[in-house]
Design a protein around this motif. Sequence first.
Motif, PDB file in Angstrom:
ATOM      1  N   ASN A  72      15.531  -9.497 -21.582  1.00 33.52           N
ATOM      2  CA  ASN A  72      13.594  -9.461 -21.898  1.00 33.52           C
ATOM      3  C   ASN A  72      13.876  -8.138 -22.565  1.00 33.52           C
ATOM      4  OD1 ASN A  72      13.656  -8.838 -19.309  1.00 33.52           O
ATOM      5  ND2 ASN A  72      12.149 -10.020 -19.755  1.00 33.52           N
ATOM      6  N   ARG A  73      14.320  -7.774 -23.160  1.00 38.35           N
ATOM      7  CA  ARG A  73      14.544  -6.322 -23.600  1.00 38.35           C
ATOM      8  C   ARG A  73      15.676  -5.666 -23.569  1.00 38.35           C
ATOM      9  NH1 ARG A  73      10.771  -2.076 -20.410  1.00 38.35           N
ATOM     10  NH2 ARG A  73      12.580  -0.090 -21.507  1.00 38.35           N
ATOM     11  N   ASP A  74      15.043  -3.662 -24.218  1.00 42.95           N
ATOM     12  CA  ASP A  74      16.484  -3.208 -24.718  1.00 42.95           C
ATOM     13  C   ASP A  74      17.829  -3.411 -23.243  1.00 42.95           C
ATOM     14  OD1 ASP A  74      16.046  -4.218 -27.660  1.00 42.95           O
ATOM     15  OD2 ASP A  74      15.518  -1.331 -27.306  1.00 42.95           O
ATOM     16  N   GLY A  94      18.379 -15.034 -29.441  1.00 37.66           N
ATOM     17  CA  GLY A  94      17.419 -14.171 -29.744  1.00 37.66           C
ATOM     18  C   GLY A  94      17.374 -12.580 -31.192  1.00 37.66           C
ATOM     19  N   TYR A  96      19.288 -11.012 -30.760  1.00 33.65           N
ATOM     20  CA  TYR A  96      19.759  -8.907 -29.690  1.00 33.65           C
ATOM     21  C   TYR A  96      21.042  -8.636 -30.728  1.00 33.65           C
ATOM     22  CZ  TYR A  96      16.618 -10.002 -26.185  1.00 33.65           C
ATOM     23  OH  TYR A  96      15.329  -9.052 -25.529  1.00 33.65           O
ATOM     24  N   HIS A 151      20.218  -4.436 -28.043  1.00 38.00           N
ATOM     25  CA  HIS A 151      19.290  -3.813 -28.525  1.00 38.00           C
ATOM     26  C   HIS A 151      18.553  -5.546 -29.325  1.00 38.00           C
ATOM     27  CE1 HIS A 151      19.858   0.307 -29.351  1.00 38.00           C
ATOM     28  NE2 HIS A 151      20.687   0.424 -28.954  1.00 38.00           N
ATOM     29  N   SER A 152      17.514  -5.708 -28.447  1.00 38.72           N
ATOM     30  CA  SER A 152      16.910  -6.543 -28.953  1.00 38.72           C
ATOM     31  C   SER A 152      16.066  -6.770 -30.777  1.00 38.72           C
ATOM     32  CB  SER A 152      15.703  -6.794 -27.958  1.00 38.72           C
ATOM     33  OG  SER A 152      14.456  -6.160 -28.643  1.00 38.72           O
ATOM     34  N   LYS A 155      10.986  -9.381 -30.092  1.00 36.57           N
ATOM     35  CA  LYS A 155      10.397  -9.580 -28.749  1.00 36.57           C
ATOM     36  C   LYS A 155      10.913 -11.555 -27.918  1.00 36.57           C
ATOM     37  CE  LYS A 155       7.934  -6.221 -28.501  1.00 36.57           C
ATOM     38  NZ  LYS A 155       7.656  -5.270 -28.044  1.00 36.57           N
ATOM     39  N   ASP A 157      13.885 -13.435 -26.312  1.00 39.30           N
ATOM     40  CA  ASP A 157      14.497 -13.843 -24.497  1.00 39.30           C
ATOM     41  C   ASP A 157      16.385 -13.895 -25.548  1.00 39.30           C
ATOM     42  OD1 ASP A 157      12.522 -13.318 -23.590  1.00 39.30           O
ATOM     43  OD2 ASP A 157      12.255 -15.054 -22.893  1.00 39.30           O
ATOM     44  N   ARG A 158      17.077 -13.110 -24.376  1.00 38.63           N
ATOM     45  CA  ARG A 158      18.505 -13.631 -25.289  1.00 38.63           C
ATOM     46  C   ARG A 158      18.962 -14.312 -23.309  1.00 38.63           C
ATOM     47  NH1 ARG A 158      23.739  -9.747 -26.112  1.00 38.63           N
ATOM     48  NH2 ARG A 158      23.325 -10.525 -28.144  1.00 38.63           N
TER      49      ARG A 158
END
Length: 179
Positions: A72-74, A94, A96, A151-152, A155, A157-158
């Motif tokens: 849920n972030r980089d 997501g 990404y 890298h996202s 915002k 989720d993956r």
Amino acid sequence: MSYFKKIDIGFEATGVAAGDVDIVKYGIKREGKFEGIAYKNCIISHEATAKLLKRIPIPMRHQFVPLHMHINRDIIPHVDSGVCTVINFYVKSGGYTTDFNVPKDGAKKLKLDNQTDGYAYKFEDVDTIASFVAEDGDAYILDVTKLHSVHSGSKKDRIAIALSTKLDFDSVCKILIDG
């Protein structure tokens, strides 16, 4: 040199969910919420297991461990601990980007508290040499002994089912691509 390969598996995530057991997490807590990458045990139906493992010879299946991955972030450039190759089945991609990196001259390795044989770098200390953007339903084989980051750009989720193994990347590619 190959760092990843897209494969055609045709996997659907019905009958798959995250379990309650945290296997490993890398990230931070912000306002009481975990941000980073978290692996949990994977609750998976017999039918979904059969689909995931259908191209892996029966005598080798015990060498692949299914985990539920949530990002849920980089994620900073890193080499995974305790695993050589991962097959990611992207349930929710997501948007990404997965990058493979090389350290710049003079860059210093970092060691995260819960890393064993893996290591990491700051984003500004690496250059990108290969990348891909997965779509929902895609499957990729990744050589996680190579420096990589996520890298996202969003915002979202993956979520993926990650089949982890200590087998090397070329061996896994041979099993899944060459048969």
